[in-house]
Write a protein that holds these residues in place. Structure first.
Motif, PDB file in Angstrom:
ATOM      1  N   SER A 136     -10.129  -6.530   3.151  1.00 61.61           N
ATOM      2  CA  SER A 136      -9.281  -6.214   2.006  1.00 61.61           C
ATOM      3  C   SER A 136      -8.931  -4.729   2.082  1.00 61.61           C
ATOM      4  CB  SER A 136      -9.984  -6.541   0.685  1.00 61.61           C
ATOM      5  OG  SER A 136      -9.052  -6.494  -0.390  1.00 61.61           O
ATOM      6  N   SER A 137      -8.145  -4.278   1.103  1.00 62.59           N
ATOM      7  CA  SER A 137      -7.700  -2.881   1.126  1.00 62.59           C
ATOM      8  C   SER A 137      -7.516  -2.387  -0.302  1.00 62.59           C
ATOM      9  CB  SER A 137      -6.384  -2.753   1.895  1.00 62.59           C
ATOM     10  OG  SER A 137      -5.341  -3.437   1.207  1.00 62.59           O
ATOM     11  N   HIS A 138      -7.420  -1.078  -0.425  1.00 60.87           N
ATOM     12  CA  HIS A 138      -7.258  -0.448  -1.733  1.00 60.87           C
ATOM     13  C   HIS A 138      -6.656   0.932  -1.517  1.00 60.87           C
ATOM     14  CE1 HIS A 138      -8.089   0.913  -5.783  1.00 60.87           C
ATOM     15  NE2 HIS A 138      -8.900   1.862  -5.357  1.00 60.87           N
ATOM     16  N   VAL A 139      -5.812   1.356  -2.424  1.00 62.53           N
ATOM     17  CA  VAL A 139      -5.308   2.731  -2.395  1.00 62.53           C
ATOM     18  C   VAL A 139      -6.157   3.547  -3.354  1.00 62.53           C
ATOM     19  CG1 VAL A 139      -3.376   4.246  -2.942  1.00 62.53           C
ATOM     20  CG2 VAL A 139      -2.962   2.089  -1.747  1.00 62.53           C
ATOM     21  N   ASP A 140      -6.916   4.469  -2.810  1.00 67.15           N
ATOM     22  CA  ASP A 140      -7.838   5.286  -3.604  1.00 67.15           C
ATOM     23  C   ASP A 140      -7.133   6.577  -4.016  1.00 67.15           C
ATOM     24  OD1 ASP A 140      -9.864   6.759  -4.727  1.00 67.15           O
ATOM     25  OD2 ASP A 140     -11.325   6.320  -3.143  1.00 67.15           O
ATOM     26  N   LEU A 143       0.855  -1.168   0.000  1.00 68.77           N
ATOM     27  CA  LEU A 143       0.000   0.000   0.000  1.00 68.77           C
ATOM     28  C   LEU A 143       0.895   1.223   0.000  1.00 68.77           C
ATOM     29  CD1 LEU A 143      -2.536  -1.132   2.745  1.00 68.77           C
ATOM     30  CD2 LEU A 143      -3.024  -0.914   0.318  1.00 68.77           C
ATOM     31  N   SER A 144       0.742   2.070  -0.988  1.00 64.04           N
ATOM     32  CA  SER A 144       1.614   3.235  -1.080  1.00 64.04           C
ATOM     33  C   SER A 144       0.908   4.358  -1.824  1.00 64.04           C
ATOM     34  CB  SER A 144       2.926   2.877  -1.791  1.00 64.04           C
ATOM     35  OG  SER A 144       3.785   3.993  -1.831  1.00 64.04           O
ATOM     36  N   VAL A 145       0.918   5.552  -1.217  1.00 62.16           N
ATOM     37  CA  VAL A 145       0.359   6.747  -1.832  1.00 62.16           C
ATOM     38  C   VAL A 145       1.469   7.731  -2.158  1.00 62.16           C
ATOM     39  CG1 VAL A 145      -1.128   8.772  -1.478  1.00 62.16           C
ATOM     40  CG2 VAL A 145      -1.885   6.516  -0.698  1.00 62.16           C
ATOM     41  N   ASN A 146       2.379   7.895  -1.190  1.00 66.88           N
ATOM     42  CA  ASN A 146       3.406   8.916  -1.295  1.00 66.88           C
ATOM     43  C   ASN A 146       4.774   8.260  -1.117  1.00 66.88           C
ATOM     44  OD1 ASN A 146       4.539  11.477  -1.438  1.00 66.88           O
ATOM     45  ND2 ASN A 146       4.145  11.963   0.698  1.00 66.88           N
TER      46      ASN A 146
END
Length: 584
Positions: free
Chosen positions: A471-475, A437-440
């Motif tokens: 579960s998961s998600h990067v929005d 999981l990565s945004v930045n």
């Protein structure tokens, strides 16, 4: 002495394992030599200019590290029927399909008889050590195993999951007989095209042979939990089948009806006994030892993405030991669990040095400092080292070379070395390398996600609620992007506890890049989306409809934007949404 059973000697298996692991470096050299000699005619190796050389130095100098993407053109030619030796000297007998839950679609992987032999060696090795700790008598296994859909490729090869390729082999049946692991269910149930009918019949056959069952098994812990959640719903119907000796009308496939009906006779005494035991249970705690009193343990893969299901599995297993099965993937096997007394969370796997050639890319930089972790992608990747060169306590990305045409193949797994057995390392699975999981500048693995959900689960447990799946998600549709966590709960929860859960999840991600980014608003507040009961069953059914096998199914805990159908199912079943206020 463990003695011999039907030609199988546990003592001999352990003796051979000890000999192999005492000089693992030499065995690795010999194994690489065998792989390269067996496949020296393969186009892939000839193009690289090995010229018959089989030493590790030449191999590493001339053969590049690859992912599946680099091998896809070669595999596709095999799938399409080219007879020329492309990746292997020996024929590829079938194609294995990966589960597809990681990348959203299954991968094609070459399969041959050498992989069957390796699988049997792994099974026998771990059984020998298990049987020393928990001896089994002649009996049966309640096995929740399932085949997958099969199809013929353009070139006429059978394509199916790796587990089905193994289950189809005569070697598998002989080995299961040798190690007291014959399935209660007939082949028609295992190879059924309908998972739900198979599961019902597995449970029914397990009840018919309840006094003979000595272990409960499925490939993954998740499958066992799902089986007993189903048992909670259908136990009275199962008792009725046994009482009347007539199979439920829910079983509509003729071959299964015939095969299971052969085992079914009116048995009111057994039905009444099962019924009274079920009625006495409190919240189904200890159902497995209660109904199967001679079972010695519960067995299956319980590490990695299976760890979130252990609490529920322990609930069903009661006092029975849980044992994690061996370590491998669709591409090939790596190690056996030779310490069956360890809890699944602490399980490690001793590498068998003769089943493939193994290399390890050191990942020490990950732990050197927070700054290094933020700039991980800027670091030059370290050179792979050999099996016996790894160090205890360090983490590595694992590279495999197999007898089925994978050379210096990046499996995508990160492992930690927990120790050595003689001169071969013991590995603990840490996480999949790509599931991040990565945004930045944040980098959270599936393990980080699991730990976060565990923390939220503690809040829910205080309200007598449990997380059934997640579960998961990067929005990235918001600016800035944010994490989305999907939870399916056992019952309705109040607004207050769910708001607290969203805050708890947000704070549980302790990666410095995440914490720093949240504090400066470079990552937006985490969002908790609570989905309806049965949502993750719909996701499973989606994958099964595409040809995945229940024996290989893993809930996708990190869903990328490319996996549109799964995101559609998740988002289409959201009941409520809560944004974290943890960093306000």
């Amino acid at each position: 002495m463990l003695g011999k059973v039907k030609g199988f000697s546990a003592d001999q298996v352990i003796e051979e394992f000890e000999a192999l692991t005492k000089d693992a470096e030499r065995v690795q050299r010999d194994t690489l030599q065998r792989i390269l000699q067996d496949n020296e005619e393969a186009e892939y190796l000839q193009k690289l200019g090995l010229g018959g050389r089989t030493d590790p130095h030449s191999f590493k100098s001339l053969v590049p590290l690859v992912t599946h993407k680099e091998l896809e053109p070669y595999i596709q030619r095999i799938v399409d029927g080219e007879a020329y030796p492309i990746l292997t000297g020996k024929p590829i007998t079938s194609i294995s399909l990966s589960s597809g839950t990681t990348q959203g679609k299954p991968k094609f992987v070459p399969f041959n008889e050498d992989l069957v032999l390796v699988t049997m060696q792994i099974y026998k090795t771990s059984f020998a050590f298990r049987n020393r700790a928990y001896p089994l008598r002649d009996g049966k296994a309640l096995q929740f195993i399932y085949s997958s859909k099969q199809f013929k490729t353009k070139g006429g090869l059978t394509a199916t999951t790796a587990t089905t390729n193994v289950y189809r082999s005569e070697q598998f049946k002989r080995t299961m007989s040798d190690i007291h692991s014959q399935c209660c269910s007939p082949d028609e149930v295992i190879f059924s095209p309908d998972y739900h009918q198979s599961l019902y019949c597995h449970l029914l056959c397990g009840l018919i042979f309840s006094e003979e069952v000595q272990l409960v098994f499925s490939t993954f812990a998740h499958s066992i939990v799902l089986a007993f959640r189903t048992f909670e719903q259908v136990w009275e119907e199962l008792c009725s089948d046994i009482r009347e000796g007539v199979l439920s009308s829910r079983i509509t496939i003729p071959a299964i009806r015939v095969a299971v009906s052969r085992l079914l006779r009116p048995n009111p005494e057994l039905a009444n006994s099962i019924y009274s035991k079920c009625v006495r249970l409190s919240s189904w705690y200890g159902v497995i030892p209660e109904i199967w009193p001679n079972a010695k343990y519960v067995y299956g893969i319980m590490t990695g993405s299976m760890e979130p299901y252990l609490n529920k599995l322990r609930h069903y297993a009661g006092s029975l030991p849980l044992m994690s099965a061996d370590y491998g993937a669709s591409e090939g096997w790596i190690g056996a669990n030779i310490e069956p007394d360890l809890q699944p969370e602490a399980a490690s796997f001793a590498v068998l040095p003769n089943i493939g050639y193994f290399e390890f890319i050191p990942l020490r930089e990950r732990a050197e400092s927070q700054e290094h972790r933020r700039d991980l992608m800027n670091h030059r990747e370290q050179e792979p080292i050999g099996l016996t060169e790894v160090e205890v306590g360090e983490e590595y990305e694992i590279i495999i070379t197999t007898f089925a045409g994978l050379y210096r193949y990046r499996l995508g797994d990160v492992v930690r070395v927990t120790g050595f057995h003689n001169s071969t390392p013991k590995l603990r699975f840490v996480h999949r390398k790509g599931l991040i999981l990565s945004v930045n500048i944040d980098k959270n693995t599936e393990k980080d996600l699991q730990l976060a959900v565990e923390e939220a689960g503690k809040l829910l447990a205080a309200e007598k609620l449990e997380v059934l799946d997640f579960s998961s998600h990067v929005d990235m549709s918001t600016n800035p992007g944010h994490y989305v966590i999907f939870l399916e709960l056992s019952d309705a929860a109040g607004e207050g506890v769910l708001s607290s859960c969203s805050d708890c999840l947000d704070r549980a991600f302790v990666d410095p890049g995440y914490v720093g980014s949240r504090k400066v608003r470079a990552i937006a507040p985490l969002e908790l989306r609570v989905v309806r009961r049965g949502t993750f069953r719909k996701i499973m059914d989606h994958y099964l409809s595409l040809g995945a096998a229940m024996s290989q199914y893993k809930t996708p805990h990190c869903v990328g934007a490319s996996n549109g159908r799964v995101l559609q199912i998740l988002n289409g079943n959201v009941q409520n949404s809560y944004f974290s206020a943890a960093y306000d």
